[in-house]
Structures are given as structure tokens and as C-alpha cells.
Design a protein around this motif. Structure first.
Motif, PDB file in Angstrom:
ATOM      1  N   ASN A  32       0.840  -1.203   0.000  1.00  0.00           N
ATOM      2  CA  ASN A  32       0.000   0.000   0.000  1.00  0.00           C
ATOM      3  C   ASN A  32       0.870   1.246   0.000  1.00  0.00           C
ATOM      4  O   ASN A  32       2.010   1.229   0.476  1.00  0.00           O
ATOM      5  CB  ASN A  32      -0.960  -0.015   1.191  1.00  0.00           C
ATOM      6  CG  ASN A  32      -0.339   0.542   2.447  1.00  0.00           C
ATOM      7  OD1 ASN A  32      -0.418   1.738   2.705  1.00  0.00           O
ATOM      8  ND2 ASN A  32       0.283  -0.325   3.234  1.00  0.00           N
ATOM      9  N   ASN A 219      -3.387   3.897  -0.648  1.00  0.00           N
ATOM     10  CA  ASN A 219      -3.784   3.991   0.758  1.00  0.00           C
ATOM     11  C   ASN A 219      -4.589   5.260   1.033  1.00  0.00           C
ATOM     12  O   ASN A 219      -5.028   5.499   2.142  1.00  0.00           O
ATOM     13  CB  ASN A 219      -2.535   3.980   1.650  1.00  0.00           C
ATOM     14  CG  ASN A 219      -2.863   3.778   3.115  1.00  0.00           C
ATOM     15  OD1 ASN A 219      -3.331   2.711   3.496  1.00  0.00           O
ATOM     16  ND2 ASN A 219      -2.626   4.792   3.944  1.00  0.00           N
ATOM     17  N   ASP A 234      -0.984   6.017   9.004  1.00  0.00           N
ATOM     18  CA  ASP A 234      -2.226   5.343   9.405  1.00  0.00           C
ATOM     19  C   ASP A 234      -2.689   4.464   8.253  1.00  0.00           C
ATOM     20  O   ASP A 234      -3.036   4.961   7.179  1.00  0.00           O
ATOM     21  CB  ASP A 234      -3.301   6.382   9.751  1.00  0.00           C
ATOM     22  CG  ASP A 234      -4.583   5.733  10.244  1.00  0.00           C
ATOM     23  OD1 ASP A 234      -4.529   4.560  10.664  1.00  0.00           O
ATOM     24  OD2 ASP A 234      -5.639   6.388  10.189  1.00  0.00           O
ATOM     25  N   ASN A 236      -5.031   2.555   5.946  1.00  0.00           N
ATOM     26  CA  ASN A 236      -6.416   2.823   5.578  1.00  0.00           C
ATOM     27  C   ASN A 236      -7.151   1.504   5.341  1.00  0.00           C
ATOM     28  O   ASN A 236      -6.927   0.826   4.339  1.00  0.00           O
ATOM     29  CB  ASN A 236      -6.461   3.691   4.321  1.00  0.00           C
ATOM     30  CG  ASN A 236      -7.852   4.245   4.057  1.00  0.00           C
ATOM     31  OD1 ASN A 236      -8.851   3.688   4.512  1.00  0.00           O
ATOM     32  ND2 ASN A 236      -7.924   5.328   3.307  1.00  0.00           N
ATOM     33  N   ASP A 237      -8.029   1.147   6.265  1.00  0.00           N
ATOM     34  CA  ASP A 237      -8.750  -0.124   6.147  1.00  0.00           C
ATOM     35  C   ASP A 237      -9.620  -0.198   4.897  1.00  0.00           C
ATOM     36  O   ASP A 237     -10.006  -1.290   4.472  1.00  0.00           O
ATOM     37  CB  ASP A 237      -9.638  -0.344   7.379  1.00  0.00           C
ATOM     38  CG  ASP A 237      -8.829  -0.605   8.643  1.00  0.00           C
ATOM     39  OD1 ASP A 237      -7.607  -0.815   8.526  1.00  0.00           O
ATOM     40  OD2 ASP A 237      -9.420  -0.599   9.738  1.00  0.00           O
ATOM     41  N   LEU A 240      -8.560  -2.644   2.126  1.00  0.00           N
ATOM     42  CA  LEU A 240      -8.468  -4.082   2.371  1.00  0.00           C
ATOM     43  C   LEU A 240      -9.332  -4.899   1.412  1.00  0.00           C
ATOM     44  O   LEU A 240      -8.868  -5.884   0.832  1.00  0.00           O
ATOM     45  CB  LEU A 240      -8.870  -4.392   3.816  1.00  0.00           C
ATOM     46  CG  LEU A 240      -7.859  -3.999   4.894  1.00  0.00           C
ATOM     47  CD1 LEU A 240      -8.471  -4.181   6.277  1.00  0.00           C
ATOM     48  CD2 LEU A 240      -6.597  -4.847   4.764  1.00  0.00           C
TER      49      LEU A 240
END
Length: 256
Positions: A32, A219, A234, A236-237, A240
Motif C-alpha cells: 500500500n 492507501n 495510518d 487505511n482499512d 483491504l
């Protein structure tokens, strides 16, 4: 891929028989990257991530009292001259269109302000995108360090450690990886004109053993986004699901 950050887990996996034990034909990886929109991919063939090598340079002179520098060989001064001279390698020995980086990340010399230290140590991170440039940097860093030290009557010992090789994406496999993303997401899902990254990745060891491709997944590109290897980063979910779904589509395409 354990111990990716400095431990060369990719190399350990290859040496442990990963390819032969499982009959692997191709390798694909994904990383990412902040600055790229979530749900988008950047894919590039050829050299995509730089080789990363480490140099440890130990300068030995003659220690003594800070009040009597004429009786000493000041390794702090010698180290400073070496650091400045090293930067001329990229600007004057490497072709302008080739990428090369020499970073002195650490220097240690002495403990007290009134003592000239007998030894000083520097630690360097060195990057290149071409094997020929990598060889040139090794030769010139050694010559410059030893030559600068000799000018002052000191000695320099250079310990050169080849760490991660250039990560090279196979043209055919990268074409397949790009087509999977294109068929799924269309042109909007692909970032065009991706430039090589100066960071390094031990996935390169896998691609030395078998052809394959390493992709970049976004990301996020919002304001305040922070690059990786930074305390403010951070994950970034939101990327996913896209990343997992891409692997499914790639596997399906490969098996058809």
C-alpha cells in the motif's frame, strides 16, 4: 514473508526451498502507498524499487587532548570531510539520468567535548536502480573514504554489505497484473506513469528466483496523509477489500 524490514525474510524463504517445495511458477506482491487514491493501483514493469546496501566506515586516527589538536589526527574532522566528499559521487560519477542515493544516517565519535577521539564510525544507506550503478557506488565510496582519510594521515576501513537487490517486475507478468486491474476497475483504477521508488523491498529476492510482479495499491490521497515509515502513518482499512478482491481475480485469471 517474515522479517521484511531488514531481516531479508524473502531470501530466507527462497533458501528454505519455498519454490521447489511448492512448485511456484510466478510471484506477485502488493504494497500500500499513501498519496494514491484508495481503490487504485500503480503497476510498472522493469526496475520498480531500488537496491539497498549498507556501508560501515571506521576511521582510525590518533586521539588526544582537545587543547592539543596538533598532536592528534582528528577523526571527527576526517569523518566530516568524508561525508562531504561522498556527496560528490552522485553528482560527478553517476550519470544524471541514473538514480543513486548515498545517505549517512549515523555517525559516532567520542564521548567528551575535551577529547579528540581515536576512532569514528559512520553508517551509510546506499540506493541504486541499476546493477552497474550499484557496483560503481561500492567502488567509489571505498575509494573516496580511504583517500580522504589518507589526506589527513588517518585510515578508513570500509565494510560493505549488499542487502536487498533491485526489485525487477517481469514484463509479461506485469502485463497480466495490469490487465486484471484494467478489466475489473477500468482506466480510472490505474495510475499511469508510475515512477520507480527509491525505497527497497526484500520481495526482490523472490523475483530473482521466479518471474512475477509487485504492485502498489492506494492507501488514500487525502490532506494530511502520511508516508509509510513515519510515526504518523495510518493504514487505511478501506483498501483491504479491494486488495483481497484483486488477489481473487488474479488467481482466477491465472487459472483460466
Amino acid at each position: 514473508q517474515p522479517a521484511e524490514e531488514g531481516g531479508a525474510g524473502g531470501l530466507a524463504m527462497v533458501e528454505d526451498g519455498l519454490v521447489d517445495r511448492w512448485g511456484i511458477q510466478e510471484f506477485y506482491g502488493m504494497h500500500n502507498m499513501p498519496g494514491i487514491p484508495v481503490g487504485s493501483f500503480a503497476i510498472r514493469e522493469g526496475g520498480i524499487m531500488a537496491a539497498a546496501d549498507q556501508f560501515d566506515i571506521v576511521v582510525t586516527g590518533k586521539g588526544g587532548h582537545a587543547a592539543k589538536p596538533h598532536e592528534c589526527i582528528d577523526t571527527t574532522l576526517v569523518s566530516a570531510q568524508i561525508i562531504v566528499a561522498l556527496q560528490s559521487i552522485v553528482s560527478r560519477n553517476v550519470a544524471p539520468l541514473d538514480m543513486a542515493i548515498i545517505t549517512v544516517g549515523a555517525i559516532h565519535a567520542g564521548e567528551a567535548p575535551n577529547v579528540i577521539p581515536e576512532t569514528a564510525e559512520m553508517r551509510l544507506s546506499v540506493r541504486a536502480l541499476r546493477p552497474e550503478v550499484r557496483d560503481l557506488l561500492q567502488e567509489r565510496i571505498t575509494a573516496v573514504a580511504c583517500g580522504q582519510a589518507a589526506v589527513f594521515g588517518a585510515r578508513a576501513h570500509v565494510d560493505y554489505q549488499r542487502r536487498y537487490p533491485v526489485l525487477v517486475n517481469d514484463a509479461q507478468m506485469t502485463g497480466l497484473a495490469r490487465q486484471v486491474a484494467l478489466d475489473w476497475l477500468g482506466e480510472d483504477g490505474l495510475i499511469t506513469g508510475m515512477q520507480p521508488l527509491t525505497g527497497s523491498e526484500d520481495f526482490a529476492f523472490l523475483l530473482e528466483r521466479c518471474p512475477g510482479s509487485y504492485l502498489i495499491i492506494g492507501n488514500g490521497d487525502g490532506e494530511g496523509g502520511c508516508m509509510v515509515h513515519n510515526p504518523g502513518y495510518d493504514f487505511n482499512d478501506a483498501c483491504l477489500a479491494t486488495g483481497a478482491a484483486y488477489w481473487v481475480r488474479l488467481a482466477q485469471t491465472f487459472l483460466v
